[in-house]
Design a protein around this motif. Structure first.
Motif, PDB file in Angstrom:
ATOM      1  N   SER A  31      -4.730  -4.655  -8.063  1.00 57.29           N
ATOM      2  CA  SER A  31      -4.309  -3.147  -8.263  1.00 57.29           C
ATOM      3  C   SER A  31      -5.988  -1.625  -7.770  1.00 57.29           C
ATOM      4  CB  SER A  31      -3.571  -2.294  -8.626  1.00 57.29           C
ATOM      5  OG  SER A  31      -4.797  -2.600 -10.026  1.00 57.29           O
ATOM      6  N   ILE A  32      -5.972  -1.960  -6.892  1.00 57.23           N
ATOM      7  CA  ILE A  32      -7.388  -0.747  -5.995  1.00 57.23           C
ATOM      8  C   ILE A  32      -6.508   0.559  -6.204  1.00 57.23           C
ATOM      9  CG2 ILE A  32      -8.506   0.030  -4.173  1.00 57.23           C
ATOM     10  CD1 ILE A  32      -7.062  -3.377  -4.435  1.00 57.23           C
ATOM     11  N   LEU A  33      -7.427   2.124  -6.922  1.00 50.64           N
ATOM     12  CA  LEU A  33      -7.380   2.694  -6.753  1.00 50.64           C
ATOM     13  C   LEU A  33      -8.205   4.104  -6.297  1.00 50.64           C
ATOM     14  CD1 LEU A  33      -5.643   3.039 -10.367  1.00 50.64           C
ATOM     15  CD2 LEU A  33      -4.380   3.446  -8.360  1.00 50.64           C
ATOM     16  N   ARG A  34      -7.320   5.053  -5.446  1.00 49.96           N
ATOM     17  CA  ARG A  34      -7.796   5.749  -4.422  1.00 49.96           C
ATOM     18  C   ARG A  34      -7.746   7.027  -5.095  1.00 49.96           C
ATOM     19  NH1 ARG A  34     -11.687   3.485  -0.771  1.00 49.96           N
ATOM     20  NH2 ARG A  34     -11.235   1.657  -0.110  1.00 49.96           N
ATOM     21  N   ARG A  35      -8.427   7.895  -5.453  1.00 54.13           N
ATOM     22  CA  ARG A  35      -8.362   9.703  -5.802  1.00 54.13           C
ATOM     23  C   ARG A  35      -9.454  10.287  -4.907  1.00 54.13           C
ATOM     24  NH1 ARG A  35      -7.168   7.484 -11.164  1.00 54.13           N
ATOM     25  NH2 ARG A  35      -4.412   7.498 -11.476  1.00 54.13           N
ATOM     26  N   HIS A  54       0.716  -1.623  -0.257  1.00 56.55           N
ATOM     27  CA  HIS A  54      -0.107   0.221   0.141  1.00 56.55           C
ATOM     28  C   HIS A  54       0.904   1.498   0.023  1.00 56.55           C
ATOM     29  CE1 HIS A  54      -3.215   2.408   0.473  1.00 56.55           C
ATOM     30  NE2 HIS A  54      -2.612   2.949   1.705  1.00 56.55           N
ATOM     31  N   VAL A  55       0.488   2.133  -1.123  1.00 56.68           N
ATOM     32  CA  VAL A  55       1.318   2.948  -1.167  1.00 56.68           C
ATOM     33  C   VAL A  55       0.663   4.443  -0.945  1.00 56.68           C
ATOM     34  CG1 VAL A  55       2.707   4.633  -2.107  1.00 56.68           C
ATOM     35  CG2 VAL A  55       2.774   2.271  -2.462  1.00 56.68           C
ATOM     36  N   PRO A  56       0.106   5.761   0.177  1.00 60.96           N
ATOM     37  CA  PRO A  56      -0.841   7.032   0.012  1.00 60.96           C
ATOM     38  C   PRO A  56       0.017   7.384  -1.594  1.00 60.96           C
ATOM     39  CG  PRO A  56       0.687   6.147   2.177  1.00 60.96           C
ATOM     40  CD  PRO A  56       1.364   5.443   1.469  1.00 60.96           C
ATOM     41  N   GLY A  57      -0.596   8.397  -1.514  1.00 64.68           N
ATOM     42  CA  GLY A  57      -0.762   9.449  -2.205  1.00 64.68           C
ATOM     43  C   GLY A  57       0.012  10.606  -1.730  1.00 64.68           C
ATOM     44  N   ALA A  58       0.089  11.352  -2.473  1.00 63.77           N
ATOM     45  CA  ALA A  58       0.711  13.162  -2.081  1.00 63.77           C
ATOM     46  C   ALA A  58      -0.521  13.978  -1.967  1.00 63.77           C
ATOM     47  CB  ALA A  58       1.018  14.127  -3.317  1.00 63.77           C
ATOM     48  N   LEU A  59      -1.991  13.294  -2.643  1.00 61.62           N
ATOM     49  CA  LEU A  59      -2.806  14.587  -1.841  1.00 61.62           C
ATOM     50  C   LEU A  59      -3.281  13.686  -0.613  1.00 61.62           C
ATOM     51  CD1 LEU A  59      -4.372  15.550  -5.296  1.00 61.62           C
ATOM     52  CD2 LEU A  59      -3.028  16.582  -3.512  1.00 61.62           C
ATOM     53  N   PRO A  60      -4.622  13.874   0.111  1.00 59.32           N
ATOM     54  CA  PRO A  60      -5.140  13.417   1.482  1.00 59.32           C
ATOM     55  C   PRO A  60      -6.449  12.428   0.446  1.00 59.32           C
ATOM     56  CG  PRO A  60      -4.847  15.403   1.919  1.00 59.32           C
ATOM     57  CD  PRO A  60      -4.337  15.573   0.438  1.00 59.32           C
ATOM     58  N   GLY A  61      -6.208  11.364   0.737  1.00 63.39           N
ATOM     59  CA  GLY A  61      -7.459  10.413   0.461  1.00 63.39           C
ATOM     60  C   GLY A  61      -7.011   9.533  -0.654  1.00 63.39           C
ATOM     61  N   GLU A  62      -5.597   9.808  -1.823  1.00 65.34           N
ATOM     62  CA  GLU A  62      -5.093   9.507  -2.679  1.00 65.34           C
ATOM     63  C   GLU A  62      -4.329   8.197  -2.676  1.00 65.34           C
ATOM     64  OE1 GLU A  62      -2.985  11.599  -6.357  1.00 65.34           O
ATOM     65  OE2 GLU A  62      -1.995  12.195  -4.971  1.00 65.34           O
ATOM     66  N   SER A  63      -4.508   7.374  -2.907  1.00 67.79           N
ATOM     67  CA  SER A  63      -3.095   6.181  -2.486  1.00 67.79           C
ATOM     68  C   SER A  63      -4.096   5.217  -3.651  1.00 67.79           C
ATOM     69  CB  SER A  63      -3.765   5.051  -1.267  1.00 67.79           C
ATOM     70  OG  SER A  63      -5.181   4.559  -1.448  1.00 67.79           O
ATOM     71  N   GLU A  64      -3.073   4.136  -3.159  1.00 67.70           N
ATOM     72  CA  GLU A  64      -2.977   2.504  -4.208  1.00 67.70           C
ATOM     73  C   GLU A  64      -2.277   1.822  -3.780  1.00 67.70           C
ATOM     74  OE1 GLU A  64      -0.944   0.589  -8.688  1.00 67.70           O
ATOM     75  OE2 GLU A  64      -0.245   2.487  -8.330  1.00 67.70           O
ATOM     76  N   GLU A  95     -13.306  11.407  -6.388  1.00 64.44           N
ATOM     77  CA  GLU A  95     -13.592   9.869  -6.668  1.00 64.44           C
ATOM     78  C   GLU A  95     -14.045   8.649  -6.011  1.00 64.44           C
ATOM     79  OE1 GLU A  95     -11.258   9.048 -10.328  1.00 64.44           O
ATOM     80  OE2 GLU A  95     -10.681  11.421 -10.536  1.00 64.44           O
ATOM     81  N   GLN A  96     -15.045   7.259  -7.207  1.00 68.90           N
ATOM     82  CA  GLN A  96     -14.884   6.442  -6.636  1.00 68.90           C
ATOM     83  C   GLN A  96     -13.700   5.685  -6.481  1.00 68.90           C
ATOM     84  OE1 GLN A  96     -17.961   5.213  -4.863  1.00 68.90           O
ATOM     85  NE2 GLN A  96     -18.723   6.507  -5.064  1.00 68.90           N
ATOM     86  N   PRO A  97     -13.033   4.819  -6.053  1.00 71.42           N
ATOM     87  CA  PRO A  97     -12.584   3.624  -5.516  1.00 71.42           C
ATOM     88  C   PRO A  97     -12.359   2.923  -7.011  1.00 71.42           C
ATOM     89  CG  PRO A  97     -13.059   3.792  -3.978  1.00 71.42           C
ATOM     90  CD  PRO A  97     -14.175   4.266  -4.666  1.00 71.42           C
ATOM     91  N   ARG A  98     -11.381   2.892  -7.288  1.00 66.64           N
ATOM     92  CA  ARG A  98     -11.531   1.724  -8.885  1.00 66.64           C
ATOM     93  C   ARG A  98      -9.607   0.240  -8.681  1.00 66.64           C
ATOM     94  NH1 ARG A  98      -8.481   3.937 -12.707  1.00 66.64           N
ATOM     95  NH2 ARG A  98      -9.371   3.017 -14.284  1.00 66.64           N
ATOM     96  N   TRP A  99     -10.621  -0.435  -8.940  1.00 68.18           N
ATOM     97  CA  TRP A  99      -9.859  -1.505  -9.466  1.00 68.18           C
ATOM     98  C   TRP A  99      -9.969  -2.033 -10.582  1.00 68.18           C
ATOM     99  CZ3 TRP A  99     -10.526  -7.095  -9.563  1.00 68.18           C
ATOM    100  CH2 TRP A  99     -12.137  -7.216  -9.509  1.00 68.18           C
TER     101      TRP A  99
END
Length: 300
Positions: A209-213, A183-193, A216-220
């Motif tokens: 893979s699960i992407l959160r932005r 799991h890797v948090p993104g640069a923005l709050p609520g962003e991760s993969e 936006e709704q999470p995408r897998w």
């Protein structure tokens, strides 16, 4: 004569003799109880894949005769069931490398109908899921207790498609478990993969893979190679890839998969994996594998 299968014997004068008691006893073993294996409704996709995967022989046939067996010939029949020796005329062979004769025989244990009587089998059109009987080409053995099913157009179509999908060069591999998760948090709050690696029977790579932005709704998505395609998405329901995932993945991410992660990252990976399981939905098997008369089990 136009046949979809190789004839092992000429049709003229071809009749099967009823197996002797020794042969029946050799094929008959105790079978666990099971819900009605002869439903006329469409079969759940997962059950069809189980049956097709386990069956060297799949045939579309019409029952010519059904002889009820009793006494020693019905040894091991579960309470409430009746055992029949069936002769059926094969109209099409969906799978069977060595072909089939135009008429085959087999043993089936059936549940009663709504009136409490054995169902009427004669003239019924059925789909058979079977294996060959060694040295007896005119007889087959059902792979499971529900290896004889009433024919319907939807099951017939899906069985043929599944049989093709299983042997396709790009068929998804059998999933055997869950490997490591990251799991890797993104640069923005609520962003991760989150990425979850799966183990497979042939060692082929499969990962989720699960992407959160934010906003936006999470995408897998699922990847069947070392490279994750950003345009990839989840598999459609009732496809072989969906079945491989929905019917094999554990309900929760194993603790060992996140053992190397910080507590917050492990919790996020668990949450993302749970999202995948929820969106896949239930595998949908109506029954577990149950041995057929003479069989030692169904598909794994």
């Amino acid at each position: 004569m136009n046949r979809a299968f190789r004839l092992a014997f000429p049709l003229a004068g071809f009749l099967l003799a009823l197996p002797n008691s020794a042969m029946i006893r050799a094929q008959a073993v105790a079978s666990a109880d099971r819900e009605s294996e002869m439903s006329r409704d469409a079969t759940p996709y997962a059950d069809l894949v189980d049956l097709v995967s386990a069956s060297p022989i799949i045939a579309d046939a019409t029952i010519r005769s059904a002889t009820r067996l009793k006494g020693a010939d019905a040894a091991g029949v579960s309470p409430g069931r009746s055992r029949f020796y069936v002769e059926a005329d094969v109209s099409a062979l969906v799978r069977g490398a060595d072909g089939l004769p135009p008429r085959i025989g087999y043993i089936v244990d059936v549940l009663p109908d709504a009136n409490g009587s054995p169902p009427r089998l004669k003239k019924a059109r059925v789909l058979l899921f079977a294996r060959p009987v060694p040295s007896t080409p005119a007889q087959v053995q059902l792979v499971t207790l529900d290896g004889q099913r009433w024919w319907n157009a939807d099951d017939d179509r899906r069985v043929r498609q599944i049989a093709r999908d299983l042997v396709a060069s790009d068929a998804p591999p059998v999933i055997t478990g869950v490997g490591n998760a990251f799991h890797v948090p993104g640069a923005l709050p609520g962003e991760s993969e989150t990425q979850v690696f799966l183990t497979t029977a042939n060692g082929a790579p499969v990962s989720l893979s699960i992407l959160r932005r934010p906003g936006e709704q999470p995408r897998w998505a699922v990847a069947l190679s070392e490279i994750v395609d950003e345009a990839a998405g989840p598999p459609a329901r009732d496809t072989l890839l969906w079945y491989r995932l929905a019917c094999a993945l554990p309900a929760a991410l194993p603790a060992r998969s996140t053992a190397a992660l910080a507590a917050a990252d492990a919790a996020a990976a668990q949450e993302d994996y749970a999202l995948v399981i929820a969106r896949l939905g239930r595998c949908g098997r109506a029954r577990g594998a149950t041995p057929a008369p003479g069989g030692d089990g169904g598909p794994a």
